[in-house]
Design an enzyme around this catalytic site. Structure first.
Site, PDB file in Angstrom:
ATOM      1  N   TYR A  14       0.892  -1.394  -0.002  1.00 41.52           N
ATOM      2  CA  TYR A  14       0.070  -0.013   0.023  1.00 41.52           C
ATOM      3  C   TYR A  14       0.888   1.113  -0.022  1.00 41.52           C
ATOM      4  CZ  TYR A  14      -3.867   3.243   1.591  1.00 41.52           C
ATOM      5  OH  TYR A  14      -4.631   4.116   1.968  1.00 41.52           O
ATOM      6  N   TYR A  34     -12.073  -3.843   6.988  1.00 42.78           N
ATOM      7  CA  TYR A  34     -10.606  -3.328   7.482  1.00 42.78           C
ATOM      8  C   TYR A  34     -10.572  -2.679   8.450  1.00 42.78           C
ATOM      9  CZ  TYR A  34      -5.982  -1.782   8.442  1.00 42.78           C
ATOM     10  OH  TYR A  34      -4.803  -1.484   8.777  1.00 42.78           O
ATOM     11  N   HIS A  35     -11.350  -1.276   8.396  1.00 40.75           N
ATOM     12  CA  HIS A  35     -11.436  -0.131   9.143  1.00 40.75           C
ATOM     13  C   HIS A  35     -12.556  -0.331  10.444  1.00 40.75           C
ATOM     14  CE1 HIS A  35      -9.509   1.951   5.675  1.00 40.75           C
ATOM     15  NE2 HIS A  35      -8.675   2.498   6.798  1.00 40.75           N
ATOM     16  N   LYS A  48     -10.686  17.898  15.902  1.00 43.91           N
ATOM     17  CA  LYS A  48      -9.900  17.112  14.909  1.00 43.91           C
ATOM     18  C   LYS A  48      -9.816  18.038  13.780  1.00 43.91           C
ATOM     19  CE  LYS A  48      -9.839  13.041  13.966  1.00 43.91           C
ATOM     20  NZ  LYS A  48      -8.384  12.870  14.503  1.00 43.91           N
ATOM     21  N   ASP A  69      -8.186  14.748   8.541  1.00 43.94           N
ATOM     22  CA  ASP A  69      -7.807  13.475   9.028  1.00 43.94           C
ATOM     23  C   ASP A  69      -9.345  12.746   9.655  1.00 43.94           C
ATOM     24  OD1 ASP A  69      -7.054  11.177  10.723  1.00 43.94           O
ATOM     25  OD2 ASP A  69      -6.498  12.356  12.480  1.00 43.94           O
ATOM     26  N   HIS A 106      -9.356   9.731  11.026  1.00 41.25           N
ATOM     27  CA  HIS A 106      -9.218   8.576  12.233  1.00 41.25           C
ATOM     28  C   HIS A 106      -9.487   9.069  13.576  1.00 41.25           C
ATOM     29  CE1 HIS A 106      -7.341   5.424   9.888  1.00 41.25           C
ATOM     30  NE2 HIS A 106      -6.427   6.306   9.327  1.00 41.25           N
TER      31      HIS A 106
END
Length: 687
Positions: free
Chosen positions: A31, A185-186, A550, A554, A556
């Site tokens: 990746y 995945y996340h 935040k 981003d 996350h």
């Protein structure tokens, strides 16, 4: 040797040994993408020369969220977590001298998946490739973006339409392409248990396939073709036996769903096809050399079982908890895959676990529990309804909080973090400034210069006509891919394409899941900090108020959410508005809410660009005395600079004790307000 035949040879003749025929390895990927299309292209060609067999493209956050490099929200984010692609010229540069007719390319892109696919198809055509020659994947899974990664743009309804349109188009026009990669995945990165990862991925499948059927763009007798082109992108954690069972459970549920709900008869169209990036959540900043062992074990979970083996695999690098991996770090992870595939006998046997009572039992347990959760979500109205209500997000926040609590209490061991912390100096970290890849600050200004030149050199009339066509199509139920391809060919930019759809579809802010999260279980340390917060609130005449912000793009949000939940549970009044805020918006919230402390969370590497803007804004607004703390993946050298700028404290992934952080924060407020700091009587967990 005793008992050996004369001449010293053993009785077994090695020349007569017969090895099993080896299976073909999975697609080996890395990746990658950073800085600029030209630099990323050089990295791709280097990796292909080293034996990589497919490309996995990482895009930067402005590209993922539909902004041009000169947009205010792109500040500090360009080229940090992937490659910036603002127009057709960038895509040409990215794949220069890489023949797309012979390449299998995975693009991790969701909200703007249709746009990036259109650019890719046009570049491939310019190379002479036919659409039916293209192989690869667009992730194109927006549900998990609302729950975890945060790079969504539009509300769920229009987002599902974009997904549906791309699926319907590719089934006919680009039949070897995977138009969607259901990405659990996340979900695991956001805290999902194996049951939740399976269940919420399957709920996404149902939402997407139901939308495709309802659109009427694909005849019922071709739904099997849609299913055959759907793939999954799954996480694999260090509990590799359970992860292997999870993959088998995925296959059981996928096959059953397609047979019963969508009447897919052909077994080949029901085959569970998945790619993997193994877990990044479990990579540690402390003793990061241990991450290599974790990565290998996680890779085994998705390669050992032939019947549940991944189709493609990409591994993170040992130092991703520290920053952006260098090419050498990525090469190390590439070599791990190659050793597994070519040096071991992993690919020489039938499935090692068929008939295992232990495996069959665990798979059945996962299937039953996931089915129960799928049914619960469907009873709510399906995945979209469960996103809009905040149910799935709150479940993930709860699971993440439970995981954190187990680590803090020592119930779960993380080697080098909460146990076995004594260590020799790590020579890999002898020079921290060179232990990770850094992005040249000039990348941002160069991207701005490139897009200005691109706009100046294109046919403005053709661009305007293409955008009007897109706008008109978006107001109908027409498939949007043809209009998007026209935009790509005309020279439209990423921000312009997304901007038109923002005007028609609107934007969306997903629930944070914090307010509905369960309270943290009590304990002596928690009780002490609650008491300190209460006494401090009484001394100041009002409840302590914490703003968590935040800045930038981003998405996350796991760390910010966990801090918000723990702060709420110890008695703070928490102001958390979610992701994707400008520094000015954070400052405005601090003023309006009259907060005692501002906590900023940045994991994209843009901290040195965005945090100074917040500090300057607070001072200009008369809040220069309000302390500011920062959390994120921040190199040691940057920490010192942030402290010099006026940041009171910086927390990185090694600071896993959330209750300890709460002690620090309340004492920071006490010091700022003229109250003496207090040391808790119960010994604290070391961080």
């Amino acid at each position: 040797m005793a008992g050996a035949p004369e001449g010293g040879r053993s009785g077994f003749d090695q020349s007569k040994a017969v090895r099993s025929e080896r299976d073909r390895p999975w697609i080996i990927r890395t990746y990658a993408g950073h800085s600029s299309p030209v630099e990323s292209n050089a990295l791709y060609r280097q990796n292909l020369a080293k034996g990589q067999t497919g490309l996995s493209v990482a895009f930067d956050l402005p590209t993922q969220t539909g902004y041009d490099p000169d947009h205010v929200l792109a500040r500090g984010e360009i080229g940090k977590v992937g490659v910036p692609i603002a127009h057709l010229g960038d895509m040409r540069a990215l794949f220069d001298r890489i023949p797309l007719a012979r390449m299998n390319t995975s693009m991790t892109i969701n909200a703007t998946a249709m746009w990036l696919f259109a650019l890719y198809q046009v570049v491939a055509e310019e190379q002479g490739a036919q659409p039916d020659e293209l192989t690869g994947t667009t992730q194109n899974d927006i549900i998990k973006e609302y729950l975890s990664r945060g790079t969504y743009v539009f509300p769920p309804g229009p987002s599902l339409r974009l997904i549906t349109d791309l699926i319907a188009y590719t089934v006919v026009e680009v039949p070897r392409w995977n138009p969607i990669n259901i990405c659990s995945y996340h979900l695991q990165e956001a805290g999902a248990t194996p049951v939740q990862e399976i269940a919420y991925a399957m709920c996404t499948v149902i939402a997407v396939l139901d939308a495709v059927v309802a659109s009427g763009q694909v005849p019922q007798d071709r739904i099997g073709e849609v299913c055959a082109r759907m793939s999954f992108f799954v996480n694999a954690g260090v509990r590799f036996v359970e992860e292997m069972c999870k993959m088998r459970a995925f296959g059981v549920l996928w096959d059953g769903l397609l047979r019963t709900r969508y009447k897919v008869v052909d077994p080949a169209q029901r085959r569970f096809r998945y790619g993997v990036q193994v877990n990044s959540l479990g990579l540690t900043e402390a003793q990061p050399e241990n991450n290599v062992t974790r990565i290998v074990l996680e890779a085994l979970g998705v390669t050992l079982s032939k019947g549940a083996r991944c189709r493609a695999l990409q591994l993170p690098a040992w130092n991703e908890a520290l920053g952006l991996p260098r090419p050498w770090d990525q090469q190390w992870s590439l070599r791990i895959q190659q050793i597994l595939a070519y040096e071991t006998d992993l690919l020489e046997y039938e499935d090692l676990f068929d008939g295992s009572v232990v495996v069959e039992k665990r798979v059945a347990e996962l299937v039953d529990a996931a089915t129960e959760e799928i049914d619960r979500v469907q009873a709510m109205g399906g995945a979209v309804a469960a996103v809009e209500s905040g149910y799935m997000k709150s479940q993930l926040v709860n699971s993440q909080a439970a995981r954190r609590a187990r680590i803090e209490s020592g119930q779960d061991t993380v080697v080098g973090v909460n146990r076995y912390t004594e260590t020799e100096p790590n020579p890999l970290l002898a020079d921290l400034d060179t232990a990770v890849q850094t992005v040249d600050p000039a990348v941002e200004s160069a991207a701005g210069t490139r897009i200005a030149a691109w706009r100046a050199g294109r046919d403005a009339t053709a661009v305007g006509e293409a955008l009007l066509r897109l706008q008109a199509a978006a107001k109908t139920d027409a498939n949007l891919v043809p209009a998007t391809l026209a935009c790509a060919r005309a020279g439209v930019t990423t921000g312009e394409w997304a901007g038109v759809l923002r005007e028609v579809f609107g934007e969306y802010r997903a629930p944070t899941g914090v307010s509905a999260a369960a309270a943290t279980a009590g304990g002596a340390e928690l009780a002490e900090v609650r008491d300190l917060v209460a006494r401090t609130s009484d001394a100041l005449g009002r409840r302590l108020r914490l703003l968590i912000g935040k800045p930038g793009l981003d998405g996350h949000s796991n760390g910010a959410e966990q801090i918000a939940v723990r702060a709420r549970d110890v008695g703070f009044e928490v102001v958390y508005q979610g992701i994707r805020l400008t520094p000015a918006q954070i400052v405005a919230a601090a003023v309006e809410e009259d907060v005692h402390l501002v906590g900023l969370s940045v994991l994209s590497g843009s901290h040195m660009d965005l945090i100074p803007e917040v500090l300057t804004g607070l001072r200009t607004a008369g809040l220069g005395d309000v302390p500011v703390v920062v959390g994120g993946i921040i190199p040691t050298s940057d920490i010192q600079q942030l402290i010099a700028m006026g940041i009171t404290s910086v927390y990185t992934p090694k600071d896993y004790g959330l209750t300890n952080i709460m002690y620090d924060i309340v004492n920071i407020v006490r010091t700022a307000r003229g109250l003496h700091s207090e040391v808790p009587p119960v010994s604290r967990i070391p961080v």
